[in-house]
Design an enzyme around this catalytic site. Structure first.
Site, PDB file in Angstrom:
ATOM      1  CG  ASP B 220      35.157  47.781  44.942  1.00 36.77           C
ATOM      2  OD1 ASP B 220      36.402  47.783  44.965  1.00 36.77           O
ATOM      3  OD2 ASP B 220      34.492  46.953  44.295  1.00 36.77           O
ATOM      4  CD  GLN B 223      40.238  47.252  38.804  1.00 40.96           C
ATOM      5  OE1 GLN B 223      41.349  47.704  38.502  1.00 40.96           O
ATOM      6  NE2 GLN B 223      39.957  45.970  38.717  1.00 40.96           N
ATOM      7  CE  LYS B 246      41.208  43.365  41.619  1.00 41.85           C
ATOM      8  NZ  LYS B 246      41.012  42.510  40.454  1.00 41.85           N
TER       9      LYS B 246
HETATM   10  C1  LIG Z   1      36.040  46.961  41.229  1.00 43.74           C
HETATM   11  C2  LIG Z   1      36.417  45.651  41.819  1.00 43.74           C
HETATM   12  N1  LIG Z   1      35.928  45.311  43.020  1.00 43.74           N
HETATM   13  C3  LIG Z   1      36.247  44.150  43.601  1.00 43.74           C
HETATM   14  C4  LIG Z   1      37.096  43.264  42.993  1.00 43.74           C
HETATM   15  C5  LIG Z   1      37.381  41.982  43.700  1.00 43.74           C
HETATM   16  O1  LIG Z   1      38.706  41.870  44.033  1.00 43.74           O
HETATM   17  P1  LIG Z   1      39.212  40.522  44.680  1.00 43.74           P
HETATM   18  O2  LIG Z   1      38.914  39.458  43.672  1.00 43.74           O
HETATM   19  O3  LIG Z   1      40.659  40.733  44.891  1.00 43.74           O
HETATM   20  O4  LIG Z   1      38.458  40.332  45.936  1.00 43.74           O
HETATM   21  C6  LIG Z   1      37.644  43.579  41.748  1.00 43.74           C
HETATM   22  C7  LIG Z   1      38.570  42.698  41.027  1.00 43.74           C
HETATM   23  O5  LIG Z   1      38.358  41.594  40.641  1.00 43.74           O
HETATM   24  C8  LIG Z   1      37.287  44.796  41.148  1.00 43.74           C
HETATM   25  O6  LIG Z   1      37.752  45.125  39.946  1.00 43.74           O
END
Ligand SMILES: Cc1ncc(COP(=O)(O)O)c(C=O)c1O
Lengths: 142, 427
Positions: B220, B223, B246
């Site tokens: 993932d 970040q 982001k």
């Molecule tokens: C580490 C991490 N994974 C996944 C997500 C999910 O991202 P999104 O809401 O754009 O799907 C986020 C952010 O909210 C995140 O910080």
């Protein structure tokens, strides 16, 4: 500041009730007790109510719980406010009554914290009066 | 007190700030009226970049340009506009591939966000491949996007879900990881950079361990990609995901990277138009990668805008972006640790990504963030979609300040003043 203003929300009265909660604890001789939570802040509140002999007038209220200043101060103020009120008057309290009691504008994101104690008290009364019978804990609605 | 000499920023912050008009905003008025009005009087300090970053002018222009001059559906029309849109949309896949070190567009699937990318693999791969006896290894610092998804897929398939421990310093216990990952590990899903602790995880090392046992690894990168150079090939991830919003891009687009041979063997996730080559009443054949995973009219404007966002970040240089955030993270860490009653989660200041999650003793995180909001400081308050990690830390919520290319030390000073104000109000 305006509607979102934090310091506005933390006027002396709220901080005072948060730091020195009134009627904090539980009642051995409560007529009814009920608990609730506000998942958005992780606030929890338990309200214990003792009624007068007429079965309608609130004699004494105690609360316990954990959470943000708005939720705990609101419970503390409510515990004072409810004394001498009838269950009908409690049932009629709405969100405006709560913000008026708090004496500050509550930002939209924090309203649930402010109304938690009132909702717990109202649901507790409804359970006591048999108007509802299947509620374990009150969860603040969106 | 004389201000100590400060090292210059790795990038020209003033110039960068000029590209983001929203940073000139004032706030504090009626939140039911979107945008600035007279009641908004306080200059915004935006420190919620881990939730979503702002959008620079070139990216806004790319979106407007698309809608103004070549808006059209892709892969369908033979007409001129459709060809322009199709080529720009396909090129965006190439640009993403190049940016993260993928072999080519066939390894780059556009999704709605990181969450959808995680779900795509969980449904298309997990539901088909997992069963009793298999296990999926996660970490205690997973975002709900990965944690909830694999937890539920585990329930549906009978696969066991395991969690690698997070130690006192907010780092993964790698010995525990080696214990948990075994020959029955079919998948590991690991956050590259924790959105709560700021920890940068050794994903390459984890990939090696998982691969030694014959499993796959999903990283993932929500970040990491926005903040540092990333090479999916080098870390040897089988899947990798991140979100456009982001990283200076728009909402509504995420990326799923997958190794070509892995994606090739997977069933589609969504069925419909765009993803098929041939359809009869009886059966259908799938389009080539990556289109097999992009059913229906895709995120055309967002994909093109993501291309522009990557161009913008690479113009700054990802090493420079990372260095700038490092300066800010260390500064924030040092300033907040001046207070004994401020608890910061995660590793020390010189070994963390550009975010700081913290609590002030005796002040609920939501009260804290309301007071910060009064100072026009935007931070995230809550569990940051890592509830189980917060349970482990023994707190219901925390406040999180997260930095990006346009943030300054002065903004962190404002944050610290506001934190101090909260401390005093509640003292
Ligand atoms: C580490 C991490 N994974 C996944 C997500 C999910 O991202 P999104 O809401 O754009 O799907 C986020 C952010 O909210 C995140 O910080």
């Amino acid at each position: 500041m305006g509607i979102g203003g934090g310091s506005d929300m933390y006027r002396q009265q709220i901080l005072d009730h948060y730091k020195n909660p009134r009627n904090h604890g539980t009642l051995d001789d409560a007529t009814f007790s009920h608990s609730g939570e506000n998942p958005s802040c992780g606030d929890t509140i338990r309200v214990d109510v003792r009624l007068e002999d007429d079965g309608e007038t609130i004699d004494y209220v105690a609360f316990s719980g954990d959470g943000c200043a708005i939720s705990q101060a609101s419970a503390s103020m409510l515990s004072e406010r409810l004394r001498g009120m009838t269950l009908d008057e409690l049932a009629a309290m709405d969100t405006d009554d709560v913000t008026e009691m708090l004496g500050v504008d509550i930002s939209p994101m924090r309203i649930k914290c402010a109304v938690l104690a009132r909702q717990v008290a109202q649901d507790g009364a409804k359970l006591h009066e048999g108007e509802i019978d299947d509620l374990d804990v009150t969860i603040t609605e969106d | 007190m004389e201000a100590p000499e400060q090292e210059p920023y790795p990038l020209d912050v003033e110039a960068v700030r000029g590209d983001f008009p929203i940073l000139q905003r004032k706030v504090g008025g009626d939140v039911t009226i979107p945008g600035e009005d007279e009641a908004d009087t306080e200059p915004l300090v935006y420190l919620d970049n881990a939730a979503t970053s702002h959008t620079p002018e070139p990216v806004v222009d790319a979106i407007a340009d698309y809608y103004r001059s070549y808006n059209s559906n892709v892969h369908r029309g033979i007409h001129h506009l459709s060809q322009e849109a199709s080529i720009a949309y396909e090129n965006a896949h190439d640009r993403v591939a190049e940016f993260v070190g993928a072999a080519g567009r066939e390894e780059v699937v556009f999704t709605k966000n990181t969450t959808e990318a995680e779900n795509l693999v969980a449904y298309a791969w997990g539901l088909n491949e997992l069963g009793p006896g298999d296990n999926v290894v996660l970490t205690e610092m997973e975002h709900h996007a990965s944690l909830v998804t694999w937890q539920q897929i585990g329930k549906r398939t009978g696969a066991e879900v395991r969690f690698v421990r997070v130690d006192e310093d907010g780092r993964l216990d790698m010995d525990h990881a080696r214990e948990l990952i075994d020959d029955d590990t079919a998948m590991a899903s690991v956050v590259h950079v924790s959105n709560t602790l700021g920890t940068v995880n050794p994903v390459g090392e984890l990939a090696d361990i998982v691969h030694d046992h014959g499993g796959l690894i999903f990283v993932d990168g929500a970040q990491s990609v926005p903040h540092m150079p990333v090479d999916v090939g080098e870390m040897d991830a089988d899947f990798f995901a991140f979100s456009g919003h982001k990283m200076c891009g728009p909402t509504g687009i995420g990326v799923l990277y997958g190794k070509e041979h892995v994606l090739e063997e997977m069933e589609p996730y969504l069925y419909g138009g765009e993803m098929i080559r041939k359809v009869t009443f009886e059966d259908s054949q799938w389009e080539d990668l990556p289109w097999k995973f992009e059913a229906g009219t895709p995120v055309i404007a967002q994909g093109i805008a993501l291309h522009a966002a990557i161009d913008y970040l690479e113009e700054l240089g990802m090493e420079t972006v990372h260095a700038h955030e490092g300066v800010l993270a260390e500064y924030a860490y040092d300033r907040l640790t001046e207070y004994d009653d401020v608890d910061i989660y995660g590793p020390p200041g010189d070994d963390r990504a550009g975010l700081v999650a913290f609590n002030v003793d005796g002040v609920h995180a939501h009260d804290l963030s309301s007071i910060l909001n009064d100072h026009a400081v935007a931070v995230r308050a809550g569990d940051h979609c890592t509830q189980p990690l917060h349970d482990k830390l023994g707190v219901a919520a925390s406040a999180r300040a997260s930095f990006y290319v346009y943030n300054t030390r002065e903004e962190i000073d404002t944050l610290v003043e506001a934190v101090d104000d909260a401390r005093q109000l509640f003292a």
